[in-house]
Design an enzyme around this catalytic site. Structure first.
Site, mmCIF file in Angstrom:
data_model
loop_
_atom_site.group_PDB
_atom_site.id
_atom_site.type_symbol
_atom_site.label_atom_id
_atom_site.label_comp_id
_atom_site.label_asym_id
_atom_site.label_seq_id
_atom_site.Cartn_x
_atom_site.Cartn_y
_atom_site.Cartn_z
ATOM 1 N N SER A 47 30.241 17.766 46.599
ATOM 2 C CA SER A 47 31.396 17.814 47.505
ATOM 3 C C SER A 47 32.175 19.124 47.405
ATOM 4 C CB SER A 47 32.340 16.642 47.223
ATOM 5 O OG SER A 47 32.785 16.693 45.891
ATOM 6 N N LYS A 54 40.279 11.210 45.045
ATOM 7 C CA LYS A 54 40.544 12.622 45.346
ATOM 8 C C LYS A 54 41.912 12.795 45.989
ATOM 9 C CE LYS A 54 35.659 13.872 45.838
ATOM 10 N NZ LYS A 54 34.591 14.286 46.749
#
Length: 774
Positions: free
Chosen positions: A677, A720
């Protein structure tokens, strides 16, 4: 020859009795109609017809209740007894068959067809008579209930029909079988049937004899064993019973009887007990067998707690003990509701997955409490030996059952809530794969006969509710993960941590440190400062440790007498805990060229990741540092290739890779970093360095990049987002395909963060880079 053609003869039905021709017999008659029939007979020619009832219990028989063939008899004598009944002596004359039946109100009468035996003899009849006598003699010798005089009497009879009748009368047959003989008119056929009956009775007597001998031997053996045991007890008593096992074995045997074991386990336990009794106590094998028997007795085979599945009660317990985790609670309540309706546990095995400190273990404990079940926990962290799950075979020294059977012993019931903690921390080596051994345990179609190497006999785990916990699903083997339903537990927001600290952690620590509620107080502003500047985690463990530290400080102050009460505020907290351990606020203090903020997901929650790019004159060498994993190195290569292919459109010198060495660095180099990511973050930092355009300091981003600039979806968006919120970012760029995950983000985080959905790197650059360059 008796001729009674068309003459009415009184009828006397017999109960449980049958009279053959030529037999002389005493009868007791009590029923009114029977007495009247006798009196009618005495008035006329003394003839009376006797036939048996089909059912003894019938009190008032009719024509259908009696056999149609009986015996015509002559009344020899009649005597009235004091109790009102009549005793009569009758003599059988010949067989008779009812032609017509008459109910004369006070007695029954019949017209008969009579049969007398044909007394002509031939060779076959002679042979049949001899066979019948021979069989009867053998029968008498086996039976011992018939005297030798009876045989002598029968052997003197010369008429074959009469012989068949007399022999039949002495056999212990049912009325139906005797009636069958009475109904046979043909003498040869009757003799054949009598021989067959005697043969059958002989076989029965042989079997009775065998059974009797076997019982006798068994009795003799039992008496002998009892005698020897009594002698042994006496000897042991004289010796002080130092090595005697008799009392112990008897006690163990009674415990085995009461344990409720399945038949196969019960047989094994008795067999081992027998071995234990015979082996000397000084033998090493004796202690091995005794330990095994103790394990069989310690395991729950039938004992179970009654489920009290009340969904509203369970919801109340979960809300009292856990703040937040709404989706998790909803899934658990759904699970309990299904159990309540189906009354069966054959269903998914729950796996609570999430960072440390978010309450996975305590949630499992609460589920057990809400179902009124016993709770047992087995930690699988570091287990690398298959025998830890399945146990050791008894041939090894120090053998013992595996963790599953040990847990069942500790639970004490066959239906506990069984927590398999840290299921992702198992590993394997040359001693086997413990995760493969768990496949049978966690399969509802197999675990009803779980096999432990030590116990050896199948054990039923189908009533156990298994709950597993894990920090990372990546390390759980696919087949094992496939048997479980994954429930994700994300980290807590700042607001949730504040509520948990006030409602749960503070009360717990005050109690553990012996502080009364009024003696110490932590104000909300101080608690928020604790959360922001002294902890950085997904869960609340570090927060609990900091609260415990404050409790210790308060306890010391109160005990030394400096103050009777202490209040921690935002202003005085540094005085007790020292300078802040973490920086809260902007991830970067200013917009910088070549520095982009990425969002990462780790097993301990989310985190922000600063990616730096620097250029130096060279020949196009790409250097990656910061202990990066293979996936992140590949992401850097993909970003580099994309920029080369789009150099002109991005206003970058097409030959930049021939004139510059590029260095990509991720700080905290000692910490390994990897994941799919960081692609757009690396590309943004690289483009920023090559164009000289600064990256907005309040922007964080996450997403993988393709060689054509497409942004691919990622996982762990909630974690996140929480890390971005903790770091003080204002805007997050995320893949458009992750739009569905936005509903998992808490409202308190959505209020402070702007989420921008992107599908291509051009959109990322539009939001991340400033137009001007330094």
């Amino acid at each position: 020859m008796v001729n009674l053609k068309n003459k009415k003869v009184p009828l006397l039905p017999l109960r449980g009795l049958l009279v053959y021709p030529t037999m002389v017999l005493h009868l007791d008659v009590g029923r009114d109609k029977s007495v009247n029939a006798l009196e009618k007979s005495m008035v006329e020619d003394h003839y009376i017809f006797l036939t048996s009832q089909k059912e003894v219990s019938t009190e008032d028989p009719t024509e259908t209740d009696i056999f149609p063939i009986g015996t015509l008899t002559k009344v020899k004598q009649m005597l009235k007894l004091p109790n009102g009944t009549i005793r009569v002596l009758v003599e059988g004359i010949c067989r008779g068959e009812i032609v017509n039946f008459y109910d004369e109100d006070d007695y029954f009468a019949v017209t008969l067809k009579t049969y007398e035996d044909d007394e002509e003899q031939d060779a076959e009849i002679e042979a049949l008579m001899r066979s019948a006598l021979q069989y009867f003699e053998q029968y008498i010798k086996l039976s011992k209930k018939i005297s030798a005089e009876t045989y002598a009497t029968v052997s003197d009879i010369e008429e074959p029909g009469r012989m068949a009748d007399i022999i039949t009368s002495h056999l212990p047959l049912k009325i139906k079988e005797k009636q069958d003989i009475l109904a046979i008119i043909d003498v040869k056929e009757r003799l054949h049937q009598v021989i067959s009956l005697i043969h059958n009775e002989k076989e029965v007597l042989h079997l009775e004899k065998k059974i009797g001998q076997r019982v006798k031997r068994s009795m003799e053996r039992t008496q002998k064993e009892y005698y020897l045991r009594e002698q042994m007890k006496a000897i042991q008593k004289e010796l002080g019973d130092k090595e005697g096992k008799t009392g112990e074995v008897e006690d163990l045997k009674s415990r085995v009887e009461k344990a409720g074991m399945p038949k196969n386990v019960y047989d094994v336990a008795l067999k081992e007990l027998d071995r234990y009794e015979k082996i000397p106590a000084s033998s090493a094998e004796s202690s091995v067998i005794r330990t095994y028997i103790d394990w069989l007795l310690a395991l729950p085979w039938q004992k179970a707690t009654d489920d009290k599945i009340d969904v509203s009660r369970a919801e109340r317990i979960l809300d009292e003990e856990h703040y937040g985790l709404e989706k998790v609670k909803e899934r658990v309540l759904e699970f309990l509701a299904v159990q309540m309706l189906t009354n069966s546990l054959k269903g998914p095995i729950l796996c609570l997955a999430g960072p440390p400190g978010v309450g996975k273990t305590s949630l499992a404990r609460s589920i057990a409490e809400s179902m009124n079940r016993n709770f047992v926990r087995a930690s699988l962290g570091g287990v690398r030996d298959e025998s830890e799950i399945r146990g050791h075979r008894r041939t090894y020294v120090g053998a013992m059952p595996g963790r599953i059977i040990q847990g069942m012993k500790k639970a004490g019931t066959i239906n506990p809530v069984f927590l398999l903690d840290e299921i992702d921390k198992m590993s394997n080596d040359f001693r086997g794969d413990p995760s493969a051994a768990l496949l049978e345990v966690l399969d509802p179609e197999q675990n009803f006969n779980f096999s432990d190497h030590y116990i050896e006999e199948p054990y039923d785990l189908s009533k156990v509710m298994f709950i597993a916990t894990a920090n990372s699903l990546a390390t759980i083997p696919g087949p094992l993960r496939d048997r479980m339903e994954i429930i994700q537990l994300s980290g807590y927001t700042e607001e949730e941590k504040l509520h948990i600290a006030k409602d749960h952690l503070l009360h717990k620590q005050l109690k553990e440190h012996g502080l009364e509620k009024g003696k110490m107080q932590i104000r909300d502003d101080a608690m928020i400062k604790l959360i922001r500047y002294y902890t950085r985690e997904a869960g609340v463990r570090s927060l609990e440790r900091q609260i415990a530290k404050l409790c210790r400080k308060a306890a010391k102050i109160i005990v030394t007498g400096d103050r009777k009460r202490i209040v921690f505020t935002e202003n005085n907290i540094e005085e007790f805990l020292g300078k802040p351990m973490y920086r809260y606020g902007q991830a970067e203090l200013e917009d910088q060229v070549g520095v982009a903020t990425g969002l990462a997901y780790t097993t301990v929650g989310g985190d922000t990741l600063s990616i730096e790019v620097s250029l130096s004159p060279g020949k196009g060498k790409l250097v990656l540092t910061g202990k990066l994993g293979d996936v992140m190195k590949e992401s850097a290569q993909a970003a580099f290739s994309y920029i080369r292919s789009r150099a002109e459109e991005l206003h970058i010198d097409p030959d930049f890779h021939e004139k510059n060495d590029i260095h990509i660095h991720v700080p905290e180099g000692a910490v390994p970093k990897d994941g799919p990511s960081a692609g757009i973050t690396m590309a943004t930092a690289l483009i920023s360095a090559l164009t000289g355009r600064p990256v907005h300091k309040e922007v964080g981003m996450t997403g993988e990049i393709t060689l054509r600039g497409r942004v691919l979806p990622i996982g762990g968006l909630k974690e996140k987002s929480l890390s971005a919120h903790r770091a003080g970012l204002k805007k997050i760029l995320l893949p458009r395909d992750n739009e569905k995950d936005l509903e998992d983000i808490p409202d308190s985080v959505k209020k402070d963060l702007t989420f921008v959905l992107v599908s291509h790197l051009d959109e990322v650059l539009k939001h991340a880079l400033r137009e001007d360059s330094k």
